[in-house]
Design an enzyme around this catalytic site. Structure first.
Site, PDB file in Angstrom:
ATOM      1  N   SER A   1     -37.144  -2.929  28.655  1.00  0.00           N
ATOM      2  CA  SER A   1     -36.885  -1.816  29.568  1.00  0.00           C
ATOM      3  C   SER A   1     -35.708  -2.190  30.455  1.00  0.00           C
ATOM      4  CB  SER A   1     -38.117  -1.575  30.436  1.00  0.00           C
ATOM      5  OG  SER A   1     -38.294  -2.699  31.285  1.00  0.00           O
ATOM      6  N   LYS A   2     -35.210  -1.219  31.188  1.00  0.00           N
ATOM      7  CA  LYS A   2     -34.078  -1.472  32.099  1.00  0.00           C
ATOM      8  C   LYS A   2     -34.409  -2.605  33.062  1.00  0.00           C
ATOM      9  CE  LYS A   2     -30.765   1.941  32.148  1.00  0.00           C
ATOM     10  NZ  LYS A   2     -30.648   3.349  32.268  1.00  0.00           N
ATOM     11  N   ARG A   3     -35.589  -2.531  33.600  1.00  0.00           N
ATOM     12  CA  ARG A   3     -36.013  -3.533  34.585  1.00  0.00           C
ATOM     13  C   ARG A   3     -35.998  -4.934  33.965  1.00  0.00           C
ATOM     14  NH1 ARG A   3     -41.247  -5.119  35.948  1.00  0.00           N
ATOM     15  NH2 ARG A   3     -42.049  -3.686  34.366  1.00  0.00           N
ATOM     16  N   HIS A   4     -36.261  -4.982  32.674  1.00  0.00           N
ATOM     17  CA  HIS A   4     -36.323  -6.265  31.987  1.00  0.00           C
ATOM     18  C   HIS A   4     -34.993  -6.691  31.394  1.00  0.00           C
ATOM     19  CE1 HIS A   4     -40.884  -5.595  31.426  1.00  0.00           C
ATOM     20  NE2 HIS A   4     -40.612  -6.277  32.511  1.00  0.00           N
ATOM     21  N   GLY A   5     -33.963  -5.923  31.622  1.00  0.00           N
ATOM     22  CA  GLY A   5     -32.662  -6.368  31.157  1.00  0.00           C
ATOM     23  C   GLY A   5     -32.008  -5.512  30.094  1.00  0.00           C
TER      24      GLY A   5
END
Ligand code: GLU
Length: 474
Positions: free
Chosen positions: A242-246
């Site tokens: 996900s975005k949060r994860h990169g």
């Protein structure tokens, strides 16, 4: 030279160059370099609705920034549509493909029936053997491959091993749409063949496509390139990235202050290993890289690891290059045009002087910028809360005395400033730390900074004394 390696990176410009794409590019690049071959770049812009110029620009910039140069001109897939059509027509002429006049309603009904019966083969071959003379005049036909209906389609994948599909589960795929546009499946095969690609290295989300593509290769009598489908990158918890994860564009990593060399090193280790080695120079990477040692399990993205690696690369970069990177990254960090405007020969020299200690504390270029705050701060300095707390009325008095002590330093240097401060502390029965902390607050506006003597040296006599008199109270 038919036996030299040709790889390609083939992004679709429907989004920016994301981190997974960057790793695919890196693997293609490494493999080509290792074998003294070439990596070509093909922009798969056949989807006219979703392809954008901005995305193409971001992909090219991202690759350049990562220093993953390609060989020859960029190839734009859409520009080759006539050639794709030509191959579809040839397959038609050879009886290896046929025109399909199925209507949208018929196709929907076929799909629903297949799904209801639990079959993956969605097209039932309606027009495979029908006489085109019976074709309706109001349907623009597609061209479909006359795919084998029995036997197996097999891919010997360097990463996935031997992968087998039963042909009865694969339907006759569309090569050319009703509007005359080639499908992605056809375009990829024709381009890879015409470009002389010997090795296809891409994400394992394309594995099923490899089976379909092999059928086209077979129909044309072309040799299938060597295939490698690399596992996708997942989040730290194993879920889809996900975005949060990169799951960000390469430009975002640039703006977060990562060095291209660090990102390359991080990416190469995602899904590939070489013993316990973590740090690879580009040469080492090229020498050690091999597709056979790419794992089959999804790689997990770990920001903390990337950050540590980046810190390593920053510490080991030479000071002059870091000044340059500092300057370059400002263009990519929103809201830092103030700093850019303050870069001149004086501040560059100050940065260079401070770099040996600044780089010890920074894991990203953003932290480096933050650490260099004191160089660029305007007088009177804005104090952060900790610095403000340190500058009690009593300490402001001390700052006044320190101002006098430092004023007497004849030749301004870290060593002479240190000598003067030590003498002052001794005369006044103070510990050096009791002097250094308020001094740091007054000189940098913060409670942490590089060594205080170094700060004095970097700022120079005039600026240092000026900052002290700003905060001093008699
Ligand atoms: N254009 C495809 C993508 O961006 C890659 C196709 C391929 O590598 O064959 O996912």
């Amino acid at each position: 030279m038919t036996d030299s390696v040709v790889t390609r990176f083939a992004p679709s410009p429907t989004g920016f160059l994301h981190i997974g794409g960057a790793r695919t590019a890196l693997f293609n690049w490494l493999y080509a370099k290792k074998h003294g071959g070439k990596m070509l770049l093909r922009i798969e812009d056949t989807d006219r609705e979703r392809s954008t110029e901005a995305a193409i620009g971001a992909i090219l910039d991202g690759l350049k920034w990562l220093e993953l140069g390609w060989d020859g001109e960029v190839i734009y897939q859409f520009s080759r549509a006539a050639r794709h059509r030509e191959v579809a027509e040839q397959l038609l002429a050879d009886g290896k493909a046929y025109r399909c006049y199925a209507t949208a309603e018929e196709l929907t009904a076929m799909r629903e029936k297949a799904r209801a019966e639990g079959r993956t083969r969605l097209y039932d071959g309606l027009w495979r053997d029908r006489d085109p003379a019976t074709a309706p005049s109001d349907v623009k036909p597609t061209i479909r491959l006359r795919a084998p209906q029995t036997g197996e389609t097999v891919i010997e994948d360097q990463v996935q091993g031997r992968v087998v599909w039963q042909n009865e589960n694969l339907d006759d795929l569309v090569l050319l749409r009703g509007d005359g546009n080639p499908t992605y499946m056809l375009a990829v095969v024709v381009d890879d063949h015409d470009m002389g690609v010997t090795h296809v290295i891409r994400g394992d989300d394309h594995l099923i496509n490899a089976a379909r593509q092999k059928q086209i290769y077979d129909a044309m009598g072309w040799a299938l390139p060597n295939m490698s489908h690399i596992p996708l990158i997942h989040g730290p918890d194993g879920s889809k990235l996900s975005k949060r994860h990169g799951a960000l564009g390469v430009d975002a990593y640039r703006a977060m202050g990562y060095l291209p060399a660090a990102l390359r090193n991080y990416l190469v280790r995602l899904g590939w290993s070489h013993g316990d080695q973590e740090i690879f120079s580009t040469e080492e990477m090229i020498a050690a890289f091999d597709l056979a040692t790419v794992g089959r399990a999804a790689a997990r993205f770990d920001f903390a690891k990337l950050e540590n690696l980046n810190g390593h690369y920053i510490r080991h970069s030479d000071d002059q290059s870091l000044v340059k990177m500092f300057e370059d990254v400002l263009d990519h960090v929103p809201g830092r045009s103030d700093l850019k405007a303050k870069l001149n020969d004086t501040t560059r020299t100050q940065l260079l002087k401070a770099m040996p200690s600044l780089k010890e504390r920074a894991k990203t270029l953003i932290e480096l910028i933050d650490g260099a705050y004191f160089i660029f701060a305007d007088r009177p300095l804005e104090l952060d809360p900790k610095a403000a707390a340190l500058l009690t009325p009593e300490n402001r008095k001390l700052i006044g005395q320190l101002h006098s002590a430092l004023e007497n330093v004849e030749t301004w240097s870290a060593a002479n400033a240190e000598e003067a401060l030590r003498a002052f502390a001794e005369e006044n029965s103070l510990k050096l730390g009791a002097v250094a902390q308020p001094l740091r607050a007054a000189l940098t506006g913060r409670s942490t900074s590089p060594g205080i003597f170094e700060v004095l040296d970097v700022l120079g006599r005039q600026e240092s004394l000026g900052r002290l008199s700003d905060q001093a109270k008699d």
